[in-house]
Structures are given as structure tokens and as C-alpha cells.
Design a protein around this motif. Structure first.
Motif, PDB file in Angstrom:
ATOM      1  N   ALA A   1      -5.403 -20.004  19.025  1.00 11.71           N
ATOM      2  CA  ALA A   1      -5.157 -18.676  19.757  1.00 11.71           C
ATOM      3  C   ALA A   1      -6.075 -18.223  20.621  1.00 11.71           C
ATOM      4  N   LYS A   2      -5.984 -18.458  22.037  1.00 14.96           N
ATOM      5  CA  LYS A   2      -7.016 -17.876  23.150  1.00 14.96           C
ATOM      6  C   LYS A   2      -6.100 -17.018  23.827  1.00 14.96           C
ATOM      7  N   GLY A   3      -5.192 -16.272  23.409  1.00 14.51           N
ATOM      8  CA  GLY A   3      -4.495 -15.381  24.096  1.00 14.51           C
ATOM      9  C   GLY A   3      -3.036 -15.267  23.431  1.00 14.51           C
ATOM     10  N   GLY A   4      -2.222 -15.317  24.217  1.00 13.80           N
ATOM     11  CA  GLY A   4      -0.741 -15.303  23.666  1.00 13.80           C
ATOM     12  C   GLY A   4      -0.131 -16.718  23.190  1.00 13.80           C
ATOM     13  N   LEU A   5       0.453 -16.731  22.104  1.00 18.60           N
ATOM     14  CA  LEU A   5       0.870 -17.948  21.728  1.00 18.60           C
ATOM     15  C   LEU A   5       2.551 -17.851  21.936  1.00 18.60           C
ATOM     16  N   PHE A   6       3.137 -19.066  22.373  1.00 17.71           N
ATOM     17  CA  PHE A   6       4.521 -18.982  22.964  1.00 17.71           C
ATOM     18  C   PHE A   6       4.996 -20.228  22.152  1.00 17.71           C
ATOM     19  N   VAL A   7       6.373 -20.470  22.288  1.00 17.80           N
ATOM     20  CA  VAL A   7       7.214 -21.568  21.483  1.00 17.80           C
ATOM     21  C   VAL A   7       7.258 -22.524  22.624  1.00 17.80           C
ATOM     22  N   LEU A   8       6.583 -23.959  22.372  1.00 15.01           N
ATOM     23  CA  LEU A   8       6.412 -24.898  23.440  1.00 15.01           C
ATOM     24  C   LEU A   8       7.559 -25.838  23.282  1.00 15.01           C
ATOM     25  N   ASP A   9       8.142 -25.765  21.933  1.00 16.22           N
ATOM     26  CA  ASP A   9       9.042 -26.825  21.746  1.00 16.22           C
ATOM     27  C   ASP A   9       9.924 -26.287  20.576  1.00 16.22           C
ATOM     28  N   VAL A  10      11.244 -26.842  20.423  1.00 14.75           N
ATOM     29  CA  VAL A  10      12.157 -26.225  19.301  1.00 14.75           C
ATOM     30  C   VAL A  10      12.672 -27.633  18.718  1.00 14.75           C
ATOM     31  N   ILE A  11      12.445 -27.981  17.358  1.00 16.38           N
ATOM     32  CA  ILE A  11      12.703 -29.113  16.707  1.00 16.38           C
ATOM     33  C   ILE A  11      14.018 -28.610  16.303  1.00 16.38           C
ATOM     34  N   LYS A  12      14.363 -27.463  15.633  1.00 11.03           N
ATOM     35  CA  LYS A  12      15.561 -27.033  14.999  1.00 11.03           C
ATOM     36  C   LYS A  12      15.829 -25.529  15.611  1.00 11.03           C
ATOM     37  N   PRO A  13      17.361 -25.136  16.018  1.00 10.41           N
ATOM     38  CA  PRO A  13      17.428 -23.896  16.481  1.00 10.41           C
ATOM     39  C   PRO A  13      17.513 -22.872  15.553  1.00 10.41           C
ATOM     40  N   VAL A  14      17.229 -21.490  15.668  1.00  9.90           N
ATOM     41  CA  VAL A  14      17.465 -20.465  14.806  1.00  9.90           C
ATOM     42  C   VAL A  14      19.009 -20.304  14.602  1.00  9.90           C
ATOM     43  N   LEU A  15      19.622 -20.240  13.631  1.00  8.44           N
ATOM     44  CA  LEU A  15      21.241 -19.920  13.377  1.00  8.44           C
ATOM     45  C   LEU A  15      21.330 -18.626  12.543  1.00  8.44           C
ATOM     46  N   TYR A  16      22.488 -17.936  13.008  1.00  7.10           N
ATOM     47  CA  TYR A  16      22.734 -16.774  12.465  1.00  7.10           C
ATOM     48  C   TYR A  16      24.232 -16.743  12.249  1.00  7.10           C
ATOM     49  N   ALA A  17      24.878 -16.046  11.255  1.00  4.04           N
ATOM     50  CA  ALA A  17      26.083 -15.901  10.825  1.00  4.04           C
ATOM     51  C   ALA A  17      26.416 -14.627  11.214  1.00  4.04           C
TER      52      ALA A  17
ATOM     53  N   ALA B   1      33.671 -19.522  15.070  1.00  2.00           N
ATOM     54  CA  ALA B   1      33.586 -19.848  13.718  1.00  2.00           C
ATOM     55  C   ALA B   1      32.692 -18.789  13.029  1.00  2.00           C
ATOM     56  N   GLY B   2      31.761 -18.094  14.016  1.00  4.07           N
ATOM     57  CA  GLY B   2      30.882 -17.042  13.241  1.00  4.07           C
ATOM     58  C   GLY B   2      29.430 -17.420  13.466  1.00  4.07           C
ATOM     59  N   ILE B   3      29.177 -18.548  14.006  1.00  2.00           N
ATOM     60  CA  ILE B   3      28.054 -19.171  14.110  1.00  2.00           C
ATOM     61  C   ILE B   3      27.016 -18.728  15.444  1.00  2.00           C
ATOM     62  N   LEU B   4      25.877 -18.063  15.346  1.00  2.00           N
ATOM     63  CA  LEU B   4      25.164 -17.924  16.660  1.00  2.00           C
ATOM     64  C   LEU B   4      23.839 -18.683  16.550  1.00  2.00           C
ATOM     65  N   LEU B   5      23.861 -19.653  17.891  1.00  2.29           N
ATOM     66  CA  LEU B   5      23.132 -20.563  17.899  1.00  2.29           C
ATOM     67  C   LEU B   5      21.923 -19.848  18.755  1.00  2.29           C
ATOM     68  N   MET B   6      20.614 -19.853  18.634  1.00  3.83           N
ATOM     69  CA  MET B   6      19.496 -19.177  19.320  1.00  3.83           C
ATOM     70  C   MET B   6      18.417 -20.484  19.587  1.00  3.83           C
ATOM     71  N   ASN B   7      17.946 -20.511  20.856  1.00  2.00           N
ATOM     72  CA  ASN B   7      17.106 -21.569  21.234  1.00  2.00           C
ATOM     73  C   ASN B   7      15.763 -20.668  21.728  1.00  2.00           C
ATOM     74  N   PRO B   8      14.884 -20.438  20.867  1.00  3.64           N
ATOM     75  CA  PRO B   8      13.546 -19.616  21.137  1.00  3.64           C
ATOM     76  C   PRO B   8      12.689 -20.381  22.112  1.00  3.64           C
ATOM     77  N   MET B   9      12.924 -21.336  22.743  1.00  2.00           N
ATOM     78  CA  MET B   9      11.952 -22.025  23.709  1.00  2.00           C
ATOM     79  C   MET B   9      11.563 -20.937  24.841  1.00  2.00           C
ATOM     80  N   GLY B  10      10.138 -20.991  24.667  1.00  2.00           N
ATOM     81  CA  GLY B  10       9.320 -20.266  25.830  1.00  2.00           C
ATOM     82  C   GLY B  10       9.367 -18.716  25.337  1.00  2.00           C
ATOM     83  N   GLU B  11       9.675 -18.443  24.161  1.00  2.00           N
ATOM     84  CA  GLU B  11       9.672 -17.147  23.830  1.00  2.00           C
ATOM     85  C   GLU B  11       8.010 -16.851  23.265  1.00  2.00           C
TER      86      GLU B  11
END
Length: 105
Positions: free
Chosen positions: A69-85, A42-52
Motif C-alpha cells: 500500500a503506497k496510498g489507497g488500495l482499489f479493487v483491480l479485478d473481481v474473481i467472484k461477485p458479492v452476493l446478498y439475499a 429470486a431475492g439475489i442481489l449481485l454486486m460487482n465491486p470492481m474499481g471500489e
């Protein structure tokens, strides 16, 4: 089907996949993958950034930072995914991901 309905469907597929977690049921995983394939058709790309790694310059995420921030920050939990068309000239952001960001312990 309208684009808003596809966005809702993508969010439901993401929630289902997240709830399945490490479930070892190959049948369930196969069904979720089929749903993701339909979204892709359908042209929808679902991306889960968990851990990035997270940087404040990312425009595709809306982040809640849990610790200083005591160093690098990371995605610890994803509530809503990134969606692209998918589009001829590339991809267009449909939905910013909503994430929890912090340092890894």
C-alpha cells in the motif's frame, strides 16, 4: 430452486457479463440484464465491486493484495461477485466477493 443453485446461477451470469466486457451487442447486454432481473426477483442481489476503494475492514470481500500500500488500495479485478439475499430485515451476505486489490497505476 435451492439457494445454492441460485448462487451458482449468479456466478455464471457474472462470468458471462465479465467475458462480454465492452462488447457493443445490445442484444447480449439485454439478455444478461434480464438474467440479473430474474436473480433479483429470486431475492439475489449481485454486486460487482470492481474499481471500489478497498479497506481491510470490509467483511464482504476476500482480497489478494498484489502490491504494498503506497496510498489507497482499489479493487483491480473481481474473481467472484458479492452476493446478498434480500430479506425483510435487510440483506444477508450469501457469498463473499473474491478480488484482487492493489494501487492504481
Amino acid at each position: 430452486m435451492s439457494q445454492q443453485l441460485w448462487i451458482r446461477m449468479a456466478n455464471l451470469v457474472f462470468e458471462l457479463e465479465k467475458k462480454l466486457g465492452d462488447n457493443d451487442s445490445p442484444g447480449l447486454k439485454r439478455n444478461v440484464q434480464r438474467m440479473k432481473d430474474v436473480l433479483d426477483e429470486a431475492g439475489i442481489l449481485l454486486m460487482n465491486p470492481m474499481g471500489e476503494p478497498y479497506q481491510e475492514t470490509r467483511t464482504d470481500l476476500e482480497a489478494n493484495i498484489t502490491s504494498p500500500a503506497k496510498g489507497g488500495l482499489f479493487v483491480l479485478d473481481v474473481i467472484k461477485p458479492v452476493l446478498y439475499a434480500h430479506q425483510e430485515q435487510g440483506k444477508a451476505l450469501l457469498q463473499r466477493g473474491v478480488v484482487i486489490v492493489g494501487t492504481r497505476s
